[in-house]
Enzyme design. Structure first.
Site, mmCIF file in Angstrom:
data_model
loop_
_atom_site.group_PDB
_atom_site.id
_atom_site.type_symbol
_atom_site.label_atom_id
_atom_site.label_comp_id
_atom_site.label_asym_id
_atom_site.label_seq_id
_atom_site.Cartn_x
_atom_site.Cartn_y
_atom_site.Cartn_z
ATOM 1 C CB SER A 256 20.310 36.748 12.330
ATOM 2 O OG SER A 256 20.587 38.002 12.041
ATOM 3 C CG ASN A 257 22.499 37.915 7.408
ATOM 4 O OD1 ASN A 257 22.949 38.902 7.672
ATOM 5 N ND2 ASN A 257 20.889 37.763 7.228
#
Ligand code: PMT
Length: 307
Positions: free
Chosen positions: A107-108
């Site tokens: 993810s980020n």
């Protein structure tokens, strides 16, 4: 004054416009004056709080005022012109999560603050908004239909399911890659063994898909470019590659503090050129962008004659 019911004098049309969550009109709302995020009126039918971010400052000044004054202030604010009334908008926001196994993901750092603010601003100007959001901690904006997803594949499916829209704004930080073969059980750490290799596969490009020419293409497609170097040059290139109309370029290097922060410094890139906007609160970036979208959609469309 807190949570006290107040009677408004709004017409039935205004009431149903305000209560976009349940589409029911009511002349009785509850006033919430104390908690900054929920200041406003809540509908007696669906309990959604109806307050608009940029009105917060004006409402703040009124928290000590009599109920009638508050009602008059809110009625005045709500009856302002709504230039996007009758228009449909799609906004993506937040990160995506790409499963490696049932407990791990790629993810980020996107918080959803910028995308959610854009959805709220478009709704405030009268648009019917669908917000497709990855996992975020920010609250759902009032008066917006929210579809929650995890992965890029789910985000694309939700965007396509939203149907025809006049404008699409892709503010989500979509993971470019996903695990090629996500494991169905937790990958076990074996003593002495090398770490497992992670094979990646590309995710679908939602912005490029929505930008494809065709009868279903939104009139206006707006993407974002998150860059850590050569911001404007990379964003100009991204606008061409993805086929969208506008790109909002923002610096996501750690020093800029854009991910999860309250403020953003953006550049609006269109076929006409590059506009540098001053550093603003994300809510204000959203309102300015929504205003520009309203102006653009109000322009007469160029009809290209068939050969
Ligand atoms: O959420 P916040 O904490 O408020 O932070 C805001 C933000 C930095 C996430 C936001 O302002 C932003 O820049 N969003 C886009 C992030 C991003 O993925 O940028 P990109 O340059 O990697 O992608 C370019 C565009 O293509 C974006 O519109 C993105 O939504 C879209 N994209 C990217 C990959 C993919 N597979 N599908 C896409 O649609």
């Amino acid at each position: 004054m807190e949570n006290q019911p107040v009677i408004t004098k709004m017409s039935a049309r205004q009431q149903s416009e305000i209560c976009q969550s349940c589409h029911k009109g009511s002349n009785q709302f509850f006033w919430h004056g104390g908690v900054h995020e929920t200041r406003g009126l809540s509908c007696v039918s669906c309990h959604s709080v109806h307050a608009f971010k940029s009105e917060k400052a004006q409402l703040k000044e009124k928290t000590g005022a009599a109920p009638e004054e508050i009602v008059v202030a809110i009625e005045t604010l709500l009856t302002k012109e709504r230039p996007l009334a009758g228009k449909r908008a799609l906004v993506t926001s937040g990160p995506t999560r790409e499963a490696i196994d049932p407990v791990r993901y790629i993810s980020n750092h996107s918080s959803g603050k910028q995308g959610h603010a854009i959805a709220a601003a478009l709704a405030r100007l009268g648009a019917e908004v669908t917000l497709v959001s990855g996992p975020v901690g920010v609250a759902d904006p009032a008066g917006v239909r929210v579809v929650k997803i995890d992965s890029a594949d789910e985000m694309l499916a939700a965007c396509l399911k939203a149907g025809a829209v006049d404008v699409a704004v892709c503010a989500a930080a979509v993971a470019d890659w996903k695990a090629a073969k996500p494991a169905s059980a937790k990958i076990k750490k074996k003593p002495g063994a090398a770490p497992p290799a992670l094979e990646l596969a590309p995710n679908p490009d939602i912005l490029a898909t929505l930008s494809r020419p065709g009868p279903k293409r939104p009139v206006l497609v707006v993407g974002f470019a998150a860059e850590t170097e050569n911001l404007v040059a990379n964003a100009i290139d991204k606008r061409t590659r993805k086929g969208c109309d506008w790109i909002i370029a923002n610096d996501v290097s750690t020093a800029a503090g854009t991910f999860g922060g309250e403020r953003n410094t953006v550049h609006l890139i269109s076929a006409e050129g590059v506009e540098d906007w001053p550093t603003m609160a994300k809510d204000d970036v959203a309102l300015r962008l929504a205003g520009r979208i309203a102006l653009q959609l109000a322009r007469p469309r160029r009809v290209v004659a068939a050969e």
